[in-house]
Design an enzyme around this catalytic site. Sequence first.
Site, mmCIF file in Angstrom:
data_model
loop_
_atom_site.group_PDB
_atom_site.id
_atom_site.type_symbol
_atom_site.label_atom_id
_atom_site.label_comp_id
_atom_site.label_asym_id
_atom_site.label_seq_id
_atom_site.Cartn_x
_atom_site.Cartn_y
_atom_site.Cartn_z
ATOM 1 N N ASP A 1 -5.124 -49.616 -39.075
ATOM 2 C CA ASP A 1 -4.226 -50.360 -39.961
ATOM 3 C C ASP A 1 -4.435 -49.880 -41.392
ATOM 4 O O ASP A 1 -5.481 -49.288 -41.704
ATOM 5 C CB ASP A 1 -4.512 -51.875 -39.884
ATOM 6 C CG ASP A 1 -3.564 -52.674 -40.780
ATOM 7 O OD1 ASP A 1 -2.340 -52.479 -40.675
ATOM 8 O OD2 ASP A 1 -4.036 -53.479 -41.603
ATOM 9 N N SER A 2 -3.462 -50.155 -42.244
ATOM 10 C CA SER A 2 -3.616 -49.802 -43.654
ATOM 11 C C SER A 2 -4.813 -50.532 -44.259
ATOM 12 O O SER A 2 -5.387 -50.060 -45.236
ATOM 13 C CB SER A 2 -2.338 -50.179 -44.415
ATOM 14 O OG SER A 2 -2.084 -51.553 -44.249
ATOM 15 N N CYS B 1 -0.246 -51.687 -37.197
ATOM 16 C CA CYS B 1 0.380 -51.857 -38.514
ATOM 17 C C CYS B 1 1.865 -51.587 -38.320
ATOM 18 O O CYS B 1 2.249 -50.514 -37.835
ATOM 19 C CB CYS B 1 -0.228 -50.842 -39.482
ATOM 20 S SG CYS B 1 0.574 -50.809 -41.098
ATOM 21 N N GLU C 1 -4.176 -60.767 -49.455
ATOM 22 C CA GLU C 1 -5.293 -59.890 -49.819
ATOM 23 C C GLU C 1 -6.014 -60.376 -51.077
ATOM 24 O O GLU C 1 -7.161 -60.032 -51.305
ATOM 25 C CB GLU C 1 -4.807 -58.456 -49.999
ATOM 26 C CG GLU C 1 -4.197 -57.927 -48.713
ATOM 27 C CD GLU C 1 -4.753 -56.595 -48.268
ATOM 28 O OE1 GLU C 1 -5.060 -55.779 -49.132
ATOM 29 O OE2 GLU C 1 -4.849 -56.381 -47.042
ATOM 30 N N CYS D 1 4.480 -58.219 -39.304
ATOM 31 C CA CYS D 1 3.428 -57.643 -40.151
ATOM 32 C C CYS D 1 2.123 -58.256 -39.661
ATOM 33 O O CYS D 1 2.037 -59.486 -39.482
ATOM 34 C CB CYS D 1 3.679 -57.998 -41.615
ATOM 35 S SG CYS D 1 2.284 -57.523 -42.686
ATOM 36 N N HIS E 1 -0.537 -58.866 -41.018
ATOM 37 C CA HIS E 1 -1.208 -59.808 -41.923
ATOM 38 C C HIS E 1 -0.713 -61.248 -41.731
ATOM 39 O O HIS E 1 -1.434 -62.195 -42.025
ATOM 40 C CB HIS E 1 -0.897 -59.447 -43.386
ATOM 41 C CG HIS E 1 -1.764 -58.389 -43.966
ATOM 42 N ND1 HIS E 1 -1.759 -57.101 -43.518
ATOM 43 C CD2 HIS E 1 -2.668 -58.433 -44.985
ATOM 44 C CE1 HIS E 1 -2.608 -56.390 -44.244
ATOM 45 N NE2 HIS E 1 -3.171 -57.172 -45.128
HETATM 46 N N1 DGL Z 1 -0.482 -54.578 -41.926
HETATM 47 C C1 DGL Z 1 0.708 -53.963 -42.460
HETATM 48 C C2 DGL Z 1 1.888 -54.190 -41.519
HETATM 49 O O1 DGL Z 1 1.740 -54.690 -40.444
HETATM 50 C C3 DGL Z 1 1.065 -54.472 -43.822
HETATM 51 C C4 DGL Z 1 0.078 -54.221 -44.914
HETATM 52 C C5 DGL Z 1 0.482 -53.148 -45.881
HETATM 53 O O2 DGL Z 1 1.521 -53.270 -46.560
HETATM 54 O O3 DGL Z 1 -0.278 -52.198 -45.958
HETATM 55 O O4 DGL Z 1 2.991 -53.857 -41.843
#
Ligand code: DGL
Length: 275
Positions: free
Chosen positions: A13-14, A76, A161, A195, A197
């Site tokens: 993931d990012s 992600c 975050e 997403c 998150h």
């Molecule tokens: N976890 C990323 C997603 O599912 C979003 C976080 C980011 O923007 O890096 O899209």
Amino acid sequence: MSAQTKRPIGVFDSGYGGLTVLKEIVKQLPKYDYIYLGDNARAPYGSRSFQTVYEYTLECVQQLFSMGCELVILACNTASAKALRNIQQKDLPRIAPDKRVLGVIRPTSEVVGKYSKTGHVGVLGTVGTIVSNSYPIEIEKLYPSIKVAQEACPMWVPLIENNEIETIGADFFIQKNLNSLLSKDKSIDTIILGCTHYPLLINKIKKYLPENITLLSQGEIIAESLVDYLKRHPEIQEKCSKGSVIKFLTTDSPENFDKAATIFYGKTVRSEYLG
Ligand code: DGL
């Protein structure tokens, strides 16, 4: 099993979001070894260009391959939307024809038909995911009659975050984006949290949604889809090592990662720096 023959499943993931997916994967497939890689130094990906997200994601996938992973999950949505197709079609045949990279958009799209009665579905995601149109395109292939409305929520990842979940600022942006999504289609009965998150905001999201709307968060969906994938692909399943070891890697400070990761993973995490 020696270090050379370890073949963990890579989860990328990012940053932290993919931990909500890893948590569910480990619950359903506890015997496997895993390497989680968070590209925290370059997160968030959500507002970055196609080319940048593709390059960063490919680099991280190659790192995971070099550490023995035969199978990598892009946990992600932004990376799945902007990099997966290129990696699968252009890069894998060239750099690692026997290895596999899977994303989160297809498995999530596959289940929407089971939940929506009205045939009207909403998608919430980063700007990158929404602008890519990946969800409408995938859902259309599987369920041509389902109508999809989308809403980009650029403030949600920064709120999470920066530990601002329990603030009126978070309530403001959640309500604003949900109202905007629902105003696009009054018949929506199922919303994809597109997403990784967003599960952290689930209680607040529920507060501002009518009770009849089903929220789909991805952890369990991706875990179930991986269980199914490994059953259908014994040639990959056999290569994955099973020692129940989970390694956490971050491209930024491990101390910071460990502090934040606990919230996403639900358990204490000890990460290492990947330079
Ligand atoms: N976890 C990323 C997603 O599912 C979003 C976080 C980011 O923007 O890096 O899209």
